[in-house]
Design an enzyme around this catalytic site. Sequence first.
Site, PDB file in Angstrom:
ATOM      1  N   ARG A 203      -2.959 -10.600  -0.596  1.00  0.00           N
ATOM      2  CA  ARG A 203      -3.697  -9.454  -1.123  1.00  0.00           C
ATOM      3  C   ARG A 203      -2.904  -8.158  -0.980  1.00  0.00           C
ATOM      4  O   ARG A 203      -2.968  -7.275  -1.841  1.00  0.00           O
ATOM      5  CB  ARG A 203      -5.035  -9.334  -0.393  1.00  0.00           C
ATOM      6  CG  ARG A 203      -6.021  -8.369  -1.040  1.00  0.00           C
ATOM      7  CD  ARG A 203      -7.430  -8.648  -0.559  1.00  0.00           C
ATOM      8  NE  ARG A 203      -8.390  -7.801  -1.229  1.00  0.00           N
ATOM      9  CZ  ARG A 203      -9.092  -6.858  -0.619  1.00  0.00           C
ATOM     10  NH1 ARG A 203      -8.939  -6.659   0.675  1.00  0.00           N
ATOM     11  NH2 ARG A 203      -9.957  -6.122  -1.289  1.00  0.00           N
TER      12      ARG A 203
ATOM     13  N   HIS B 127      -8.441 -16.121  -5.122  1.00  0.00           N
ATOM     14  CA  HIS B 127      -9.683 -16.138  -4.353  1.00  0.00           C
ATOM     15  C   HIS B 127     -10.097 -17.551  -3.954  1.00  0.00           C
ATOM     16  O   HIS B 127     -11.185 -17.740  -3.418  1.00  0.00           O
ATOM     17  CB  HIS B 127     -10.802 -15.460  -5.155  1.00  0.00           C
ATOM     18  CG  HIS B 127     -10.700 -13.974  -5.171  1.00  0.00           C
ATOM     19  ND1 HIS B 127     -11.621 -13.152  -5.795  1.00  0.00           N
ATOM     20  CD2 HIS B 127      -9.778 -13.135  -4.626  1.00  0.00           C
ATOM     21  CE1 HIS B 127     -11.261 -11.889  -5.645  1.00  0.00           C
ATOM     22  NE2 HIS B 127     -10.150 -11.856  -4.944  1.00  0.00           N
TER      23      HIS B 127
ATOM     24  N   ASN C 133      -9.095  -0.425  -0.428  1.00  0.00           N
ATOM     25  CA  ASN C 133      -8.269  -0.834   0.711  1.00  0.00           C
ATOM     26  C   ASN C 133      -8.925  -0.639   2.070  1.00  0.00           C
ATOM     27  O   ASN C 133      -8.757  -1.462   2.968  1.00  0.00           O
ATOM     28  CB  ASN C 133      -6.941  -0.064   0.697  1.00  0.00           C
ATOM     29  CG  ASN C 133      -6.043  -0.473  -0.461  1.00  0.00           C
ATOM     30  OD1 ASN C 133      -6.122  -1.586  -0.968  1.00  0.00           O
ATOM     31  ND2 ASN C 133      -5.180   0.442  -0.881  1.00  0.00           N
TER      32      ASN C 133
ATOM     33  N   HIS D  16      -2.285  -5.564  -4.045  1.00  0.00           N
ATOM     34  CA  HIS D  16      -2.720  -4.169  -4.002  1.00  0.00           C
ATOM     35  C   HIS D  16      -1.541  -3.211  -4.001  1.00  0.00           C
ATOM     36  O   HIS D  16      -1.677  -2.063  -4.436  1.00  0.00           O
ATOM     37  CB  HIS D  16      -3.600  -3.930  -2.777  1.00  0.00           C
ATOM     38  CG  HIS D  16      -5.000  -4.429  -2.951  1.00  0.00           C
ATOM     39  ND1 HIS D  16      -6.106  -3.784  -2.457  1.00  0.00           N
ATOM     40  CD2 HIS D  16      -5.488  -5.526  -3.581  1.00  0.00           C
ATOM     41  CE1 HIS D  16      -7.204  -4.449  -2.773  1.00  0.00           C
ATOM     42  NE2 HIS D  16      -6.841  -5.522  -3.451  1.00  0.00           N
TER      43      HIS D  16
END
Length: 317
Positions: free
Chosen positions: A61, A192, A93, A65
Site C-alpha cells: 500500500r 485487497h 494516509n 500511495h
Amino acid sequence: MAFFVSVLGFAMVFLPLFAASSADLSSTFYSSSCPKALYTIQTAVKAAVKKEARMGASLLRLHFHDCFVNGCDGSILLDDNSTFTGEKTATGNVNSVRGFDVVDDIKSKVEAVCPGVVSCADILAVAARDSVVCFGGPTWTVLLGRRDSTTASLSAANSNIPSPTSSLSNLITSFSNQGLSRSEMVALSGSHTIGQARCTSFRAHIYNETNIESTFSTSLQSDCPFSGGDDNLSPLDASSATVFDSGYYKNLVNKKGLLHSDQELFNGGSTDSQVNGYTTSSSTFFKDFASAMVKMGNISPLTGTSGEVRTKCGKVN
C-alpha cells in the site's frame, strides 16, 4: 459515453509523457553499483512479514500511495519539516498507511552494503513486489533507477488517493489521472486480497447500503459497531486473508466486498465482466496484476540528476 470519451482523450495525451518519463529505468540499474540490493531488500521483507503478516499489505500500500502523488518518488516517506507539510497526515494516509519503520530498517540494511546508492523510492517498489510473492502472488521484474523527491505534497495526497467510499466513475477517473486504464484499475484493486481495513472505512457500507450480502454485513457489525470502535480491523478478503489469490473477486460477485469502493467493481457496471473473469482464471488475474504493477511503478519517476538518493527515507539529505 461522454465520460469514456474524455478518459480516452486524456490517456492519449498523457501516456506518451508517461512512457518518456520512465525510459531511464532499468531492471539492471544496480547490477554494478549495488549487486546485493535486491537480495537485501527481499530478505528484510521476508523477515518483516514473518514477524507480522499484515506488514506485507502495508508495504504494498505504501508503494501505491506513493506513486499516486506526483509519481513514484518516495515522497510519502518524508516527515514534515520547516519547508513543507508531508503526506503522512493526508486523509487517505493518516491512521492508515503504516510500515515506515520497516522501510527505515530496510534502508539501513541497504545502506550498510552500499551507502548512498539505492533510493527509498526503489526500495518501496521492490518491497511491494516481494510482499506479494510472500503471500503466494505473482512476481514481476521491477524496473529501477528512481530517485527520491526533496519535497512532498499534502494537497496532492488529499486529492489523488482514492477514497474507500469512491464510486466506480470516481475510481476510473482517479486511475486515469495516473495514466492507468479501467482494466488496470480492476487488476490493481486485487491487492485487497490481502490486508485489513479499519472500521471507520467500511461502517457506512455495512449499515447503510443494500449492495452487500445481509449475513456478511451482520457478521461484521460485532467488530464494527454503529458508533465507536473506529480502529477495529477486518480483513479485506475474509475468505483467504493471508493468501494472494482471486478470492477478492469471488467475494465481490457474492456481494461480500468489505469497502464500498470494492463492491463498486461489481455493481451492474462496466467492470462486472472483468471481475467475473478473474473468478474463473487466477492466472489471468496474476498476469494482469503484475503488468499493471510495473506500469504503476513507472509513474513519473525522478531519474538522472533529478531529486536525490536519501540517506534516511524520512528526511532530505
